[in-house]
Design a protein around this motif. Structure first.
Motif, PDB file in Angstrom:
ATOM      1  N   ARG A  18      -9.155  -6.215   1.399  1.00 17.10           N
ATOM      2  CA  ARG A  18      -8.952  -4.532   1.907  1.00 17.10           C
ATOM      3  C   ARG A  18      -8.960  -3.780   0.801  1.00 17.10           C
ATOM      4  O   ARG A  18      -8.437  -4.209  -0.337  1.00 17.10           O
ATOM      5  CB  ARG A  18      -7.738  -4.244   2.802  1.00 17.10           C
TER       6      ARG A  18
ATOM      7  N   LYS B 276     -11.052   3.775   2.724  1.00 16.87           N
ATOM      8  CA  LYS B 276     -10.358   2.597   3.321  1.00 16.87           C
ATOM      9  C   LYS B 276     -11.530   1.813   4.023  1.00 16.87           C
ATOM     10  O   LYS B 276     -12.303   2.220   4.573  1.00 16.87           O
ATOM     11  CB  LYS B 276      -9.339   2.990   4.460  1.00 16.87           C
TER      12      LYS B 276
ATOM     13  N   TRP C 167       0.861  -1.259   0.035  1.00 11.35           N
ATOM     14  CA  TRP C 167      -0.115   0.106  -0.025  1.00 11.35           C
ATOM     15  C   TRP C 167       0.885   1.081   0.148  1.00 11.35           C
ATOM     16  O   TRP C 167       1.902   1.310   0.638  1.00 11.35           O
ATOM     17  CB  TRP C 167      -0.813  -0.032   1.188  1.00 11.35           C
TER      18      TRP C 167
ATOM     19  N   GLN D 252      -3.398  -4.589  10.213  1.00  8.41           N
ATOM     20  CA  GLN D 252      -3.104  -4.304   8.806  1.00  8.41           C
ATOM     21  C   GLN D 252      -2.261  -5.449   8.386  1.00  8.41           C
ATOM     22  O   GLN D 252      -1.932  -5.409   7.127  1.00  8.41           O
ATOM     23  CB  GLN D 252      -2.478  -2.789   8.386  1.00  8.41           C
TER      24      GLN D 252
ATOM     25  N   TRP E 102      -8.093   0.538  -0.265  1.00  3.38           N
ATOM     26  CA  TRP E 102      -7.419   1.875   0.222  1.00  3.38           C
ATOM     27  C   TRP E 102      -7.369   2.862  -0.945  1.00  3.38           C
ATOM     28  O   TRP E 102      -6.612   2.545  -1.839  1.00  3.38           O
ATOM     29  CB  TRP E 102      -6.126   1.467   1.049  1.00  3.38           C
TER      30      TRP E 102
END
Length: 586
Positions: free
Chosen positions: A536, A524, A243, A444, A538
């Motif tokens: 996930r 997010k 990320w 995370q 983001w």
């Protein structure tokens, strides 16, 4: 029919005949089980004779001493049977540590509940857990060993241990456990060229991992191991993304030329990866070399098969190279599968997370915030809460955030603290005496490589307000399993709620097909379709779409749920027929 792979001074022999392993990585736990057969067939058609897979301890045994979970995406026996049916051999890599850019390197989080545990060592507590795991796993594997007529030709001891330590005694313990558990096929280790001396085990075949400079890497292996088969256990034909970075790609011609050099030397090879798949749900790992860097949801890896299982330019280039050195089937791989497109899916029902938290997990009271491991929690979030006595300006200092904390005062957002940014404090105004302070902390991804493996999650250490230690906390685990999400109470809302909320919508599909959930305009969070955890998202990127496997969808109505951790700026999503993994390296 039983087969025997022998390690001879001049190479591998299978049932007495010279044999070269031409393998590719394919992790069953990163691919929907209804798509395993398709991926395995495409491996054979590219010219591979073997498939390589890790085994994720943390998913198979999520609690100490629990029976192995072998359901659905974890049905290892079925995966091995499908590989055998396709005529493929298997290299099995059961760890216990696997790295793999996987959460915690595959080590279960419950190991970290003991503060003094020493992972990847002969620490008594760690080894007792490993022994229990192998006692459960190895009887499941045994029928699938080549010596018993199955596809598993060889089994790896640990994984790249030389990059972590040099305790040969620990490797010997792991190897002995494998042998005592009935593994009678050859064992091997794998390490990068500079780590071979630390990570190898006398009497066990050493192999090397590399992505370039094949001649030098193989020379280092031969210098370390003067005779026996040469093998590249991980030929890195692509790479993973993080990320905040870019989508990493490798030119197909460059990778093919390096593969050709490996095969021209007479070495065996395993492509890492042949097909990467996806870090569904909360399963991505992270790296921490002084700065924490979580890995994205996609594990496309710029591999010969992309995330949806379609051949890429590398597939054709590698097939051509393999054909110069070994037989390749006459049949070509099928064309890319049809993809689905559904635009303008409205998410018209919401459920605020803070208000609905009691439906998602039970709070535990204590004098301090409890870590995820103390709460017996693997993945997801923890919602911490306490009461503030005095109104007025204040500074909240958190000793150690693992990994991202959103701060709320009486339900209103007050700031975000990120481990990645080394941010320790946030300032806000307490509106009244007795105001409620809540801190939503996201795991995370536990670190999967290097000395930072002891990666506990949640709020660690003290929390202070204006220098004074805050006491009397509630710690509420929010693992966000499919079952817990079913307890949420969704209602129609005129406007998006302030703060974290779940957003739900329904869309119709005539014929299910692979697709990509486009979350452009959202910030997010996580997404689910029909209860299946896509992973996930983001806005930090690079990844902008989430892969949706066709088997997740059904003809007729389908439900999508999006958890937006910040206030939603829009109420629609789209399903697109092409992925967006972000800008590439220049």
């Amino acid at each position: 029919m039983p087969q025997e792979l022998r390690i001879e001074p001049d190479g591998f022999r299978l049932d007495g005949e010279p044999f070269r392993i031409i393998s590719g990585g394919l992790h069953y736990f990163r691919v929907h089980p209804e798509q395993w057969a398709d991926r395995l067939r495409k491996a054979r058609l590219m010219g591979l004779n073997t498939i390589d897979t890790y085994v994720p301890w943390n998913l198979h045994q999520p609690r100490p001493g629990a029976e192995l979970d072998l359901a659905g995406m974890l049905d290892l026996p079925r995966f091995l049977e499908l590989a055998a049916a396709e005529g493929l051999h298997v290299l099995l890599r059961p760890g216990p540590y696997i790295c793999a850019e996987w959460e915690g390197g595959g080590l279960p989080s419950w190991l970290l509940a003991r503060q003094d545990v020493r992972l990847r060592s002969n620490d008594a507590g760690y080894m007792a857990a490993v022994e229990d795991y192998f006692r459960a796993l190895l009887p499941v594997v045994a029928p699938h060993l080549a010596s018993n007529g199955g596809p598993v030709l060889a089994v790896q001891v640990e994984n790249e241990y030389g990059a972590y330590g040099d305790d040969t005694g620990h490797l010997r313990r792991i190897a002995d456990l494998l042998r005592d558990g009935g593994v009678d096929v050859p064992l091997f280790t794998c390490d990068q060229p500079g780590d071979l001396a630390r990570g190898a085990l006398p009497g066990v075949l050493a192999t090397v991992n590399l992505g370039s400079r094949a001649a030098a890497g193989l020379a280092a292996l031969r210098a370390h191991q003067p005779q026996g088969p040469l093998m590249v256990a991980e030929f890195w034909n692509g790479w993973f993304d993080r990320w905040g970075g870019v989508h990493v790609v490798r030119d197909a011609a460059d990778a093919a030329a390096e593969l050709d050099a490996v095969l021209a030397s007479g070495a065996s090879v395993n492509l890492y990866m042949f097909h990467g798949g996806t870090n569904f749900g909360f399963t991505n790992g992270a790296n921490d070399k002084h700065t924490y860097r979580p890995t994205v949801t996609s594990y496309d890896y710029d591999a010969p098969l992309d995330e949806a299982g379609d051949p890429t330019p590398k597939y054709a280039a590698f097939r051509e190279v393999i054909a110069r050195h070994a037989p390749v089937p006459d049949e070509a791989a099928p064309p890319p599968a049809k993809k689905l497109s559904v635009l303008g899916v409205t998410l018209d029902r919401t459920a605020p997370l803070l208000d609905g938290a009691p439906l998602l997990g039970d709070a535990v009271r204590g004098p301090r915030p409890l870590s995820m491991e103390e709460l017996g929690q693997d993945f997801g979030f923890v919602l911490y809460g306490t009461t503030l006595a005095e109104p007025g300006p204040a500074v909240l200092s958190l000793q150690d955030v693992r990994d991202r904390a959103q701060v709320f005062v009486d339900g209103q957002p007050a700031g975000v603290l990120e481990r990645e940014g080394h941010e320790p404090a946030v300032a806000f105004t307490v509106p009244r005496a007795g105001a409620r302070l809540e801190v939503l902390v996201e795991n995370q991804g536990r670190v999967n490589y290097g000395q930072a493996l002891h990666d506990r999650k949640g709020l660690l250490g003290e929390a202070r307000l204006d220098g004074a230690v805050l006491r009397d906390w509630t710690s509420r685990p929010l693992p966000l399993t499919a079952a817990s999400l079913e307890r949420l109470e969704f209602t129609a809302a005129d406007r998006p709620p302030v703060g974290p909320a779940f957003h739900r919508g329904v869309f119709d599909v005539e014929t299910p097909a692979d697709t990509y959930l486009d979350l452009t305009g959202w910030t997010k969070g996580n997404a689910w379709i029909n209860g299946f955890p896509l992973g996930r998202f983001w806005s930090r990127g690079p990844q902008a779409t989430l892969y949706v496997p066709a088997p997740v969808l059904r003809a007729g109505a389908n439900e999508v749920v999006v958890l937006e951790l910040h206030t939603a700026a829009r109420t629609t999503v789209a399903l697109r027929d092409t992925p967006d993994l972000g800008p590439e390296e220049e």
